[in-house]
Write a protein that holds these residues in place. Sequence first.
Motif, short mmCIF file in Angstrom:
data_model
loop_
_atom_site.label_atom_id
_atom_site.label_comp_id
_atom_site.label_asym_id
_atom_site.label_seq_id
_atom_site.Cartn_x
_atom_site.Cartn_y
_atom_site.Cartn_z
N ASN A 1 61.76 115.84 14.37
CA ASN A 1 61.37 114.54 14.43
C ASN A 1 61.83 114.01 16.03
O ASN A 1 61.31 112.67 16.08
N ASP A 2 62.68 114.36 16.59
CA ASP A 2 63.07 113.98 17.84
C ASP A 2 63.37 114.91 18.75
O ASP A 2 64.46 115.47 19.24
N PRO A 3 62.28 115.73 19.21
CA PRO A 3 62.43 116.85 20.26
C PRO A 3 62.80 116.41 21.56
O PRO A 3 62.60 115.07 22.18
N THR A 4 63.23 117.37 22.63
CA THR A 4 63.67 116.96 23.82
C THR A 4 62.24 117.04 24.63
O THR A 4 61.61 117.80 24.58
N GLN A 5 62.05 115.85 25.50
CA GLN A 5 60.67 115.70 25.98
C GLN A 5 60.95 116.31 27.39
O GLN A 5 61.88 116.03 28.19
N ILE A 6 59.98 117.12 27.74
CA ILE A 6 59.95 117.83 29.18
C ILE A 6 58.82 117.04 29.95
O ILE A 6 57.71 117.26 29.59
N PRO A 7 59.13 116.72 30.99
CA PRO A 7 58.11 115.92 31.90
C PRO A 7 57.05 116.99 32.57
O PRO A 7 57.64 118.16 33.06
#
Length: 151
Positions: free
Chosen positions: A100-106
């Motif tokens: 529910n809170d994944p690491t965001q990769i731009p």
Amino acid sequence: MSSYLARLLKAQAASKRLISQLTKREGKLSTLLRRMGLQKWADTESTREISTTPVRMAEMADDMELATGIAKREMLLKEQGCGDPWGLGKILKRGSGRLNDPTQIPSAFDGRLVGCLCLDDRFAKWMWLEKGPPKRCECGHYFVLKQVPPV
């Protein structure tokens, strides 16, 4: 001497430079050229003048004037103070990594190669992260692709 004449006869239009060189060397050549029908070059006994033009010392063009496309955009960003326009200098730290809170990769594209440094491993585990639902690494952390504008 015969090689010069052979070159003259083979050429469709004899060059003025070649004929002027030949007429300067031999006085007998002038009579030979007249016999061949090249009177206008046989009569040129004067020396050939050299014309020169003044050279203006110009400066080299600036890199910004010559650059186009992505290279120009990168230079403009560096002028504006962005030292790392591609975001390659910073290492992204993993967040909580839950579903529910994944690491965001731009990324400006639909996919990106991501390396995860799992718990006690010395080497990164690489995976392709694509647009869509979060993807799970072998260690259990979740990653998701975050759309950012291109450079």
